[in-house]
Enzyme design. Structure first.
Site, short mmCIF file in Angstrom:
data_model
loop_
_atom_site.label_atom_id
_atom_site.label_comp_id
_atom_site.label_asym_id
_atom_site.label_seq_id
_atom_site.Cartn_x
_atom_site.Cartn_y
_atom_site.Cartn_z
N ASN A 13 0.88 -1.17 0.00
CA ASN A 13 0.00 0.00 0.00
C ASN A 13 0.91 1.22 0.00
O ASN A 13 1.48 1.57 1.02
CB ASN A 13 -0.89 -0.02 1.25
CG ASN A 13 -1.76 1.23 1.37
OD1 ASN A 13 -1.77 2.06 0.46
ND2 ASN A 13 -2.46 1.36 2.48
N TRP A 14 1.04 1.81 -1.19
CA TRP A 14 1.97 2.94 -1.31
C TRP A 14 1.45 4.19 -0.61
O TRP A 14 2.17 5.15 -0.44
CB TRP A 14 2.21 3.26 -2.79
CG TRP A 14 3.02 2.24 -3.54
CD1 TRP A 14 3.47 1.03 -3.09
CD2 TRP A 14 3.49 2.37 -4.90
NE1 TRP A 14 4.19 0.40 -4.08
CE2 TRP A 14 4.21 1.20 -5.20
CE3 TRP A 14 3.35 3.35 -5.89
CZ2 TRP A 14 4.81 0.99 -6.46
CZ3 TRP A 14 3.94 3.15 -7.12
CH2 TRP A 14 4.66 1.98 -7.40
N LYS A 15 0.16 4.20 -0.26
CA LYS A 15 -0.47 5.40 0.33
C LYS A 15 -0.24 6.59 -0.61
O LYS A 15 -0.19 6.39 -1.82
CB LYS A 15 0.03 5.63 1.75
CG LYS A 15 -0.13 4.35 2.59
CD LYS A 15 0.07 4.51 4.05
CE LYS A 15 -0.16 3.17 4.74
NZ LYS A 15 -0.04 3.24 6.18
N HIS A 98 -9.50 1.22 4.89
CA HIS A 98 -8.22 1.41 5.59
C HIS A 98 -8.43 2.35 6.77
O HIS A 98 -9.23 3.29 6.70
CB HIS A 98 -7.17 1.98 4.63
CG HIS A 98 -5.80 1.93 5.20
ND1 HIS A 98 -5.34 2.87 6.09
CD2 HIS A 98 -4.81 1.02 5.05
CE1 HIS A 98 -4.10 2.54 6.45
NE2 HIS A 98 -3.76 1.43 5.83
N GLU A 100 -6.75 4.72 7.82
CA GLU A 100 -6.53 6.15 7.51
C GLU A 100 -7.76 6.76 6.85
O GLU A 100 -8.06 7.94 7.06
CB GLU A 100 -5.27 6.29 6.63
CG GLU A 100 -4.01 6.07 7.46
CD GLU A 100 -2.84 5.47 6.70
OE1 GLU A 100 -2.83 5.50 5.46
OE2 GLU A 100 -1.92 4.96 7.38
N GLU A 170 -5.26 -4.96 10.45
CA GLU A 170 -4.26 -3.92 10.66
C GLU A 170 -4.54 -3.21 11.98
O GLU A 170 -5.38 -2.29 12.03
CB GLU A 170 -4.32 -2.90 9.53
CG GLU A 170 -3.98 -3.46 8.17
CD GLU A 170 -3.38 -2.42 7.24
OE1 GLU A 170 -2.37 -2.71 6.61
OE2 GLU A 170 -3.91 -1.30 7.16
N GLY A 176 2.66 2.36 10.68
CA GLY A 176 3.61 3.46 10.52
C GLY A 176 4.31 3.86 11.80
O GLY A 176 4.95 4.91 11.87
N SER A 216 3.55 -2.14 10.16
CA SER A 216 5.01 -2.21 10.34
C SER A 216 5.58 -3.58 10.00
O SER A 216 6.54 -4.03 10.64
CB SER A 216 5.39 -1.79 11.77
OG SER A 216 4.97 -0.47 12.02
N GLY A 237 2.93 -1.14 4.17
CA GLY A 237 3.00 0.30 3.90
C GLY A 237 4.44 0.71 3.61
O GLY A 237 4.96 0.50 2.51
N GLY A 238 5.12 1.24 4.61
CA GLY A 238 6.46 1.79 4.44
C GLY A 238 7.42 0.88 3.69
O GLY A 238 8.12 1.34 2.77
P1 13P Z 1 3.10 0.37 7.61
O1 13P Z 1 3.61 -0.93 7.02
O2 13P Z 1 3.86 1.56 7.12
O3 13P Z 1 2.98 0.29 9.10
O4 13P Z 1 1.61 0.55 7.04
C1 13P Z 1 0.73 -0.49 7.14
C2 13P Z 1 -0.48 -0.15 6.37
O5 13P Z 1 -1.23 0.74 6.76
C3 13P Z 1 -0.76 -0.88 5.14
O6 13P Z 1 -2.03 -0.63 4.68
#
Ligand code: 13P
Length: 256
Positions: A13-15, A98, A100, A170, A176, A216, A237-238
């Site tokens: 997930n590149w966000k 998600h 967010e 999640e 993050g 993470s 994510g990251g």
């Molecule tokens: P991180 O891997 O950066 O914690 O993000 C997880 C995420 O929200 C994937 O959708």
């Protein structure tokens, strides 16, 4: 049916990261690293990167997803993109619900359900996110909350439609933050999700369901998480923004 018969899916997930040039570079780096993956590999990119990502991944084993879609087919919904529009472009996955989106954009369990139904009807695979906040965990309501989120998100779906659903657990406090849920904490909730799906749709559906962990996940912790019976993949994510890190996670899932 057990883990070995389920579909392992690693999704990045590149966000809101990567312009078109950065997307092309990252995909070019990623392609050879994941070419022999023994799991599904998905990148969920910003809307503006969908087209270049689809072009760059043509003929490869990397599938492309979006990070949201609206539940109506068309109409006066400024700023929104429909599931049909994504499908027409060639997108095959969409992340829905998600945390967010729930936290910053007013997404509710009910709108997640509408989006899930629209995505599935359009022929997309939906990665449906559930998970508790730190406060929920401290209040001891993790399982109640995740059961509720799962039940509402999947309401009215048929057994057949469940074939195109992935659930991503999640925990919000692990996103993050560098704080990963321990493998035992993660698998405990993933089991609760599988039991909930079993109650709703039966064992055949719940045993075949891919459940991802997200929060993470990185090259250091992925092996342990992905070795667990009820964790069939990851939503990253990251670590999905660095080709070598993402590829290491794909490798761990391929061997898991
Ligand atoms: P991180 O891997 O950066 O914690 O993000 C997880 C995420 O929200 C994937 O959708």
């Amino acid at each position: 049916m057990n883990k070995s018969t389920r579909h392992a899916v690693i999704a990045g997930n590149w966000k809101m990261n990567n312009d078109r040039a950065a997307s092309k570079t990252l995909i070019d780096e990623l392609k050879p690293l994941v070419a022999n993956a023994n799991c599904d590999v998905v990148i969920c990119v910003p809307f503006t990167d969908l087209e270049i990502s689809l072009n760059e991944t043509k003929g490869t084993n990397i599938k492309v997803g979006a990070q949201n879609c609206h539940y109506e087919k068309s109409g006066a919904f400024t700023g929104e993109v429909s599931a049909d529009m994504l499908k027409e472009l060639g997108v095959s996955y969409v992340v829905l619900g998600h945390s967010e989106r729930r936290q910053y954009f007013g997404e509710t369990d009910a709108t997640v359900n509408l989006r899930v139904k629209a995505a599935i009807e359009a022929g997309l695979n939906a990665i449906v996110c559930v998970g508790e906040t730190l406060k929920d965990r401290e209040n001891g309501i993790t399982s109640e909350l995740v059961i509720m989120q799962t039940k509402i998100a999947l309401k009215d779906l048929t057994k057949q439609q469940m074939k195109n659903i992935i659930i991503a657990y999640e925990p919000v406090w692990a996103i993050g933050t560098g704080k990963t849920a321990t493998a035992d904490q993660a698998v405990e909730v993933c089991k609760i999700i599988r039991n909930t799906v079993s109650e709703m749709f039966g064992d055949d559906v719940s045993n075949a369901l891919t459940i991802q962990y997200g929060g993470s996940m990185n090259p250091k912790n992925c092996e342990e998480l992905l070795s667990k019976e009820d964790i069939d993949g990851g939503l990253i994510g990251g670590a999905s923004l660095k080709a070598s890190d993402f590829a290491e996670i794909v490798d761990a899932a391929s061997n898991g």
